[in-house]
Design a protein around this motif. Sequence first.
Motif, mmCIF file in Angstrom:
data_model
loop_
_atom_site.group_PDB
_atom_site.id
_atom_site.type_symbol
_atom_site.label_atom_id
_atom_site.label_comp_id
_atom_site.label_asym_id
_atom_site.label_seq_id
_atom_site.Cartn_x
_atom_site.Cartn_y
_atom_site.Cartn_z
ATOM 1 N N LEU A 17 8.878 3.435 12.946
ATOM 2 C CA LEU A 17 8.460 2.775 11.933
ATOM 3 C C LEU A 17 9.810 3.347 10.786
ATOM 4 C CD1 LEU A 17 4.593 4.257 11.753
ATOM 5 C CD2 LEU A 17 5.549 1.810 12.758
ATOM 6 N N THR A 18 9.885 2.136 9.994
ATOM 7 C CA THR A 18 10.940 1.850 8.611
ATOM 8 C C THR A 18 9.833 2.678 7.185
ATOM 9 O OG1 THR A 18 11.978 0.994 9.898
ATOM 10 C CG2 THR A 18 12.791 1.048 7.667
ATOM 11 N N PHE A 19 10.654 3.746 6.663
ATOM 12 C CA PHE A 19 9.774 3.801 5.317
ATOM 13 C C PHE A 19 11.138 3.393 4.355
ATOM 14 C CE2 PHE A 19 6.561 5.657 8.032
ATOM 15 C CZ PHE A 19 5.409 5.696 7.609
ATOM 16 N N LEU A 20 11.081 3.006 3.257
ATOM 17 C CA LEU A 20 11.687 3.680 2.310
ATOM 18 C C LEU A 20 10.272 4.623 1.070
ATOM 19 C CD1 LEU A 20 13.375 -0.256 1.980
ATOM 20 C CD2 LEU A 20 13.946 2.342 2.845
ATOM 21 N N GLN A 21 11.550 5.174 0.318
ATOM 22 C CA GLN A 21 10.393 6.176 -1.202
ATOM 23 C C GLN A 21 10.931 5.624 -1.501
ATOM 24 O OE1 GLN A 21 11.749 10.462 -1.039
ATOM 25 N NE2 GLN A 21 9.880 10.537 -2.236
ATOM 26 N N CYS A 22 9.814 5.193 -2.530
ATOM 27 C CA CYS A 22 9.874 4.499 -4.319
ATOM 28 C C CYS A 22 9.738 5.150 -5.213
ATOM 29 C CB CYS A 22 9.153 3.729 -3.859
ATOM 30 S SG CYS A 22 8.519 2.587 -2.775
ATOM 31 N N ASP A 23 10.875 6.098 -4.608
ATOM 32 C CA ASP A 23 10.969 6.964 -6.679
ATOM 33 C C ASP A 23 9.561 8.434 -6.451
ATOM 34 O OD1 ASP A 23 12.482 7.820 -8.470
ATOM 35 O OD2 ASP A 23 11.077 6.449 -10.031
ATOM 36 N N GLY A 24 9.333 8.416 -5.826
ATOM 37 C CA GLY A 24 8.449 9.120 -5.757
ATOM 38 C C GLY A 24 6.577 8.950 -5.334
ATOM 39 N N MET A 29 6.958 0.739 3.672
ATOM 40 C CA MET A 29 6.862 0.418 5.225
ATOM 41 C C MET A 29 7.549 -1.001 5.619
ATOM 42 S SD MET A 29 4.687 2.112 8.351
ATOM 43 C CE MET A 29 3.573 1.065 8.478
ATOM 44 N N LEU A 30 8.259 -0.953 6.059
ATOM 45 C CA LEU A 30 8.805 -2.549 6.129
ATOM 46 C C LEU A 30 8.731 -2.668 7.769
ATOM 47 C CD1 LEU A 30 12.358 -1.819 4.069
ATOM 48 C CD2 LEU A 30 10.163 -2.557 3.878
ATOM 49 N N ASN A 31 8.198 -3.905 7.810
ATOM 50 C CA ASN A 31 8.344 -4.177 8.976
ATOM 51 C C ASN A 31 7.226 -3.878 9.990
ATOM 52 O OD1 ASN A 31 10.401 -6.727 9.350
ATOM 53 N ND2 ASN A 31 12.334 -4.981 9.060
ATOM 54 N N ALA A 32 5.337 -3.567 9.236
ATOM 55 C CA ALA A 32 4.493 -2.696 10.298
ATOM 56 C C ALA A 32 3.709 -3.439 9.441
ATOM 57 C CB ALA A 32 5.154 -1.693 9.876
ATOM 58 N N THR A 33 2.551 -2.895 9.934
ATOM 59 C CA THR A 33 1.362 -3.368 8.656
ATOM 60 C C THR A 33 0.259 -1.882 9.300
ATOM 61 O OG1 THR A 33 -0.186 -3.618 10.770
ATOM 62 C CG2 THR A 33 1.164 -5.773 10.524
ATOM 63 N N PRO A 34 -0.656 -1.938 9.003
ATOM 64 C CA PRO A 34 -0.985 -0.200 8.341
ATOM 65 C C PRO A 34 -1.870 -0.472 9.640
ATOM 66 C CG PRO A 34 -2.173 -1.512 6.851
ATOM 67 C CD PRO A 34 -1.376 -2.987 7.176
ATOM 68 N N ALA A 35 -1.713 -1.175 10.836
ATOM 69 C CA ALA A 35 -2.624 -0.931 11.723
ATOM 70 C C ALA A 35 -1.361 -0.183 12.878
ATOM 71 C CB ALA A 35 -2.953 -2.076 12.437
ATOM 72 N N ASP A 36 -0.074 -0.294 12.426
ATOM 73 C CA ASP A 36 0.516 0.142 13.208
ATOM 74 C C ASP A 36 1.068 1.753 12.752
ATOM 75 O OD1 ASP A 36 1.872 -2.095 14.490
ATOM 76 O OD2 ASP A 36 2.423 -2.408 12.357
ATOM 77 N N LEU A 37 0.533 2.000 11.519
ATOM 78 C CA LEU A 37 0.573 3.466 10.917
ATOM 79 C C LEU A 37 -1.042 4.221 11.548
ATOM 80 C CD1 LEU A 37 2.523 6.323 9.509
ATOM 81 C CD2 LEU A 37 1.423 4.895 7.283
ATOM 82 N N PHE A 38 -1.342 3.929 11.255
ATOM 83 C CA PHE A 38 -3.278 4.114 11.301
ATOM 84 C C PHE A 38 -4.077 3.320 12.245
ATOM 85 C CE2 PHE A 38 -1.936 4.843 7.106
ATOM 86 C CZ PHE A 38 -1.940 6.469 7.112
ATOM 87 N N PRO A 39 -3.864 3.579 13.965
ATOM 88 C CA PRO A 39 -4.877 2.968 14.212
ATOM 89 C C PRO A 39 -6.324 3.377 13.926
ATOM 90 C CG PRO A 39 -2.655 3.883 15.444
ATOM 91 C CD PRO A 39 -2.554 4.199 14.407
ATOM 92 N N ASN A 40 -6.619 1.903 13.592
ATOM 93 C CA ASN A 40 -8.162 2.022 14.271
ATOM 94 C C ASN A 40 -9.083 2.729 13.361
ATOM 95 O OD1 ASN A 40 -8.696 1.298 16.621
ATOM 96 N ND2 ASN A 40 -8.163 3.096 17.389
#
Length: 252
Positions: A17-24, A29-40
């Motif tokens: 997965l691709t993450f960009l930090q937003c100034d703390g 998270m690019l090109n993904a959905t919440p389900a990609d990070l936290f299944p179920n």
Amino acid sequence: KGSDPMRWDMHAHLRKLTFLQCDGAGYAMLNATPADLFPNQKRCCYGRSGQIIYGRVPFALPRPAEDAQVFHGSQWVVLHASHAAALLTHPNASAAVRGFRYTFLSDEAVVQTALMATGPELRARLRNHNLRYIDWPHGYGNPEQYWREAGEAHDGGPVMLSFAHAATLFQSEAISARKADPTIDGGRLFALWDAWMAHKLAQPLADQRALGYRLGAAPAEEAHLAPHPFANGAQAAAAAAPLVAAAAQADA
């Protein structure tokens, strides 16, 4: 992977997965959905992070090859100058670093992976120890259960150290430890630590073991030293009593 398969699998998933930090303030998270990070699951954040937002944008980055050897550990490291230089100049290390760019928790894998990729000479001088004592709940089953019981302030963090850790902690190779709270366990660990340090400072320097001596020295080199008073549980209990009593008397 063998020592902590749960954490290894977590890192392997997050590297995709691709993450960009937003100034703390959180992450995009690019090109993904919440389900990609936290299944179920439905979660707004990762551990104690800020809000995570998701977006579909044409943004792609190089990743480590599927067959690449990836190593994990602590983001706290102790580096010799030659290893620090290799991270900046060795082509294999540079390639490994590029593969971790814009990934989450990369600080727990990028240094280990980059140095292991430099070749046998530098690899042979690496030690799997960072001189810090940290006890993660992953070694006791499901860490989520510990974090729920410990409360939000400790979510995603290591086990809080207490008096019960003293024997292991004091005979370890560590020069620092985390995390400890003087309000836990009646502050007995802190009282013992103060007494233990006072005891050490009162001893001749020549009679004390060097920090991290067991990471490289042969046992014969330390044969003249007295046994460590915290070498096992029974000795620890016997050694702790007078030290804590002395600390209590000094505070009275």
